[in-house]
Design an enzyme around this catalytic site. Structure first.
Site, short mmCIF file in Angstrom:
data_model
loop_
_atom_site.label_atom_id
_atom_site.label_comp_id
_atom_site.label_asym_id
_atom_site.label_seq_id
_atom_site.Cartn_x
_atom_site.Cartn_y
_atom_site.Cartn_z
N ARG A 1 -8.10 9.99 15.72
CA ARG A 1 -6.89 9.60 15.00
C ARG A 1 -6.46 10.74 14.09
O ARG A 1 -7.24 11.64 13.77
CB ARG A 1 -7.15 8.37 14.11
N ASP B 1 12.25 -12.67 -0.62
CA ASP B 1 11.90 -12.47 0.78
C ASP B 1 13.05 -11.74 1.47
O ASP B 1 14.22 -12.15 1.33
CB ASP B 1 11.65 -13.84 1.42
N LYS C 1 7.73 -2.83 16.03
CA LYS C 1 8.14 -1.48 15.61
C LYS C 1 9.06 -0.85 16.66
O LYS C 1 10.06 -0.21 16.34
CB LYS C 1 6.92 -0.59 15.36
N TYR D 1 2.74 -6.80 17.21
CA TYR D 1 3.04 -5.95 16.05
C TYR D 1 3.68 -4.64 16.51
O TYR D 1 4.74 -4.24 16.02
CB TYR D 1 1.77 -5.65 15.23
N TYR E 1 0.82 -1.22 0.00
CA TYR E 1 0.00 0.00 0.00
C TYR E 1 0.86 1.27 0.00
O TYR E 1 0.85 2.06 -0.96
CB TYR E 1 -0.93 -0.06 1.21
N ASN F 1 -2.21 7.59 10.73
CA ASN F 1 -3.10 6.65 10.03
C ASN F 1 -3.17 6.95 8.54
O ASN F 1 -3.92 7.83 8.12
CB ASN F 1 -4.51 6.70 10.65
N LYS G 1 1.49 -6.43 9.18
CA LYS G 1 0.92 -5.28 9.90
C LYS G 1 -0.42 -5.52 10.58
O LYS G 1 -1.03 -4.55 11.06
CB LYS G 1 0.80 -4.09 8.94
N SER H 1 5.78 3.56 13.39
CA SER H 1 4.34 3.78 13.57
C SER H 1 4.09 4.56 14.85
O SER H 1 4.83 4.42 15.84
CB SER H 1 3.68 2.41 13.67
P1 NAD Z 1 1.38 -3.67 3.05
O1 NAD Z 1 1.13 -5.00 3.66
O2 NAD Z 1 0.43 -3.16 2.04
O3 NAD Z 1 2.83 -3.64 2.39
C1 NAD Z 1 3.91 -4.40 2.87
C2 NAD Z 1 4.55 -5.10 1.70
O4 NAD Z 1 5.66 -5.85 2.16
C3 NAD Z 1 3.61 -6.08 1.00
O5 NAD Z 1 3.66 -5.88 -0.39
C4 NAD Z 1 4.18 -7.46 1.38
O6 NAD Z 1 3.96 -8.42 0.36
C5 NAD Z 1 5.65 -7.13 1.57
N1 NAD Z 1 6.37 -8.02 2.49
C6 NAD Z 1 6.03 -8.37 3.75
N2 NAD Z 1 6.99 -9.16 4.28
C7 NAD Z 1 7.96 -9.28 3.34
C8 NAD Z 1 9.21 -9.94 3.30
N3 NAD Z 1 9.67 -10.66 4.32
N4 NAD Z 1 9.96 -9.84 2.18
C9 NAD Z 1 9.52 -9.11 1.11
N5 NAD Z 1 8.35 -8.47 1.10
C10 NAD Z 1 7.59 -8.55 2.19
O7 NAD Z 1 1.55 -2.64 4.25
P2 NAD Z 1 1.60 -1.05 4.25
O8 NAD Z 1 0.34 -0.54 4.81
O9 NAD Z 1 2.07 -0.56 2.93
O10 NAD Z 1 2.72 -0.82 5.35
C11 NAD Z 1 4.08 -0.63 4.99
C12 NAD Z 1 4.90 -0.48 6.25
O11 NAD Z 1 4.39 0.61 7.01
C13 NAD Z 1 4.88 -1.67 7.20
O12 NAD Z 1 6.15 -1.80 7.77
C14 NAD Z 1 3.86 -1.27 8.24
O13 NAD Z 1 4.08 -1.91 9.46
C15 NAD Z 1 4.13 0.21 8.34
N6 NAD Z 1 2.98 0.98 8.84
C16 NAD Z 1 1.77 0.87 8.21
C17 NAD Z 1 0.68 1.59 8.70
C18 NAD Z 1 -0.68 1.46 8.08
O14 NAD Z 1 -1.66 1.81 8.72
N7 NAD Z 1 -0.81 0.99 6.85
C19 NAD Z 1 0.84 2.46 9.79
C20 NAD Z 1 2.10 2.54 10.40
C21 NAD Z 1 3.17 1.81 9.90
C1 WQD Z 2 -9.13 3.79 13.38
C2 WQD Z 2 -10.31 4.18 14.25
C3 WQD Z 2 -11.18 2.39 15.60
C4 WQD Z 2 -12.63 -0.06 12.28
C5 WQD Z 2 -4.09 0.55 13.50
C6 WQD Z 2 -2.92 -0.15 14.17
C7 WQD Z 2 -1.77 0.78 14.33
C8 WQD Z 2 -1.42 1.47 13.00
C9 WQD Z 2 -2.61 2.03 12.30
C10 WQD Z 2 0.38 0.36 11.88
C11 WQD Z 2 -10.24 3.58 15.65
C12 WQD Z 2 -12.21 2.85 14.58
C13 WQD Z 2 -12.06 0.96 13.01
C14 WQD Z 2 -14.03 -0.29 12.38
C15 WQD Z 2 -14.18 1.55 13.92
N1 WQD Z 2 -0.85 0.56 12.05
N2 WQD Z 2 -12.83 1.75 13.82
N3 WQD Z 2 -14.76 0.53 13.21
O1 WQD Z 2 -6.66 1.58 15.45
O2 WQD Z 2 -5.55 3.69 14.73
O3 WQD Z 2 -4.46 1.61 14.31
O4 WQD Z 2 -3.65 1.05 12.24
O5 WQD Z 2 1.32 0.68 12.51
O6 WQD Z 2 -0.72 0.04 14.80
O7 WQD Z 2 -3.34 -0.60 15.44
O8 WQD Z 2 -6.52 2.18 13.00
O9 WQD Z 2 -8.07 2.00 11.12
O10 WQD Z 2 -8.03 0.16 12.86
O11 WQD Z 2 -8.98 2.38 13.44
O12 WQD Z 2 -14.89 2.25 14.63
O13 WQD Z 2 -14.59 -1.21 11.77
O14 WQD Z 2 -11.51 3.64 13.66
O15 WQD Z 2 -11.81 2.12 16.83
O16 WQD Z 2 -10.75 4.54 16.51
P1 WQD Z 2 -5.85 2.28 14.47
P2 WQD Z 2 -7.90 1.60 12.53
#
Ligand code: NAD
Ligand code: WQD
Length: 345
Positions: free
Chosen positions: A235, A61, A157, A153, A14, A183, A88, A128
């Site tokens: 958020r 990988d 981080k 998870y 993503y 977020n 994640k 995060s």
């Molecule tokens: P995502 O799952 O869409 O993307 C992660 C990608 O990494 C995927 O394409 C997956 O196939 C690949 N992947 C996972 N493990 C792998 C491995 N061992 N080798 C090679 N490829 C691998 O997730 P995202 O939402 O794009 O998140 C990206 C990063 O940001 C992650 O580290 C996630 O923890 C962090 N993050 C995401 C969010 C969020 O809400 N989306 C918030 C905070 C931090």
């Molecule tokens: C957002 C808000 C829910 C779904 C998660 C991970 C965090 C980070 C970001 C990676 C909250 C509410 C949600 C639903 C709802 N990821 N909600 N109904 O909780 O901030 O965090 O993603 O690092 O580690 O925990 O994101 O999108 O799940 O929720 O009411 O069906 O929406 O309670 O207040 P969150 P979220």
């Protein structure tokens, strides 16, 4: 002049896919590494369609040191790495913690070892806001104490940040910028790339768009008895394209040799919105009426968190350009584009 190559692990995911697009638009040459454990090849097609050119992707990988060595060998002269690759899903991490420690912590250690071997010393790491736990004071700055994570998870981080800090202390040549995302929501304005949640989404915005699209019957808002204006959680929702651009500025800072051995930045908008405000923004931006109900609190939810983004603004020159409504509209356009290709849903 040859474009500077940036290895992007998880570049088909993503946030990674949006960052690949922004890197190319800023004249870098991204090299994607992904094992497609949580993404699809169609993401590459989307990136290529936006850019009108092919992008390089190695299907490997990040836990496989030899495969990583092969990529560095084959590509030559990689200047920096953005490490997105990780699992994640918070709930899954509670059920299967070892899978998360192996993939999230293990892959970082392996990557760093190979980077040192290959003398590639610039790293941007996906952290995060989860590292702040339930903060005492808002907004959170980078000085806000990191707390015990409330999921494996979140702990990965926190541990990865500690590993990068220890490496910096050791005198390693590796310099790291850890971006603490709030977020991320929304999708590229072309609607050619976006979030692809597998199964029932855990996150709010994909659940909203799937409900409006009729894939889910109803959104449940998790609790309306929090200490906030309307009782729902707060958020800091940041458009994924704004977040992607922060990676480009972080890479530039590293490549220009301006970064300290380790730096941390909050990447959010600086504004908190309640769940109900997010729903209203979706309805206003799209004209869709959302079917939702209020349900019980979700265990482990942080009641309210949003970022102080002063450091990213002043040091990285980071700016957000999209409003919550624009982000919601882009998420909806992406959802509609997925409906046209049911195989992706
Ligand atoms: P995502 O799952 O869409 O993307 C992660 C990608 O990494 C995927 O394409 C997956 O196939 C690949 N992947 C996972 N493990 C792998 C491995 N061992 N080798 C090679 N490829 C691998 O997730 P995202 O939402 O794009 O998140 C990206 C990063 O940001 C992650 O580290 C996630 O923890 C962090 N993050 C995401 C969010 C969020 O809400 N989306 C918030 C905070 C931090
Ligand atoms: C957002 C808000 C829910 C779904 C998660 C991970 C965090 C980070 C970001 C990676 C909250 C509410 C949600 C639903 C709802 N990821 N909600 N109904 O909780 O901030 O965090 O993603 O690092 O580690 O925990 O994101 O999108 O799940 O929720 O009411 O069906 O929406 O309670 O207040 P969150 P979220």
């Amino acid at each position: 002049m040859a474009k500077e190559k940036i290895l992007v692990t998880g570049g088909a995911g993503y946030i990674g896919s949006h960052t690949v697009v922004e890197l190319v638009e800023a004249s870098y040459e991204p090299i994607i590494v992904d094992n497609f454990s949580n993404s699809e090849e169609s993401a590459l097609k989307g990136i290529e369609s936006i850019l009108g050119r092919e992008v390089v992707c190695h299907r490997i990988d990040c836990n496989d040191a030899n495969a990583l060595r092969g990529v560095f060998e084959q590509e030559q002269d990689i200047k920096g790495v953005i490490h997105f690759a990780a699992y994640k899903a918070v709930g899954e991490s509670v059920a299967e913690p070892l899978k998360y420690y192996q993939n999230n912590v293990g892959s970082l250690v392996t990557l760093l070892q190979v980077m040192e071997e290959r003398k590639v010393y610039n790293l941007v790491f996906s952290s995060s806001c989860t590292v702040y736990g339930i903060p005492d004071k808002l907004p959170v700055t980078e000085q806000t104490p990191v707390q015990k994570a409330n999921s494996p998870y979140g702990n990965t981080k926190k541990m990865c940040e500690e590993i990068l800090t220890d490496l910096a202390t050791s005198g390693s040549n590796v310099k790291s910028i850890a971006l603490r995302y709030f977020n991320p929501i929304g999708a590229h304005p072309s609607a050619k790339i976006g979030e692809l949640p597998l199964g029932v989404p855990n996150n709010l915005v994909p659940f909203i768009t799937q409900t409006a699209a009729g894939i889910r019957e109803q959104l449940t808002i998790f609790g309306n008895d929090y200490d906030t204006a309307d009782g729902t959680c707060i958020r800091d929702y940041i458009h994924v394209v704004d977040l992607a651009k922060a990676h480009v500025t972080a890479v530039a800072r590293l490549l220009e040799g301006k970064a300290e051995s380790i730096e941390f930045y909050n990447v959010g908008t600086g504004t908190g919105n309640t769940v109900l405000e997010a729903v209203q923004a979706f309805e206003k931006a799209t004209g869709e009426k959302l079917n939702y109900k209020i349900g019980p609190r979700r265990v482990g939810d942080v009641p309210k968190i949003y970022a102080d983004v002063t450091r990213a603004t002043e040091v990285l020159g980071f700016r957000t350009t999209s409003t919550l409504e624009e982000a919601m509209k882009s998420a909806w356009d992406w959802q509609l584009s997925l409906q046209k290709e049911p195989a992706k849903v």
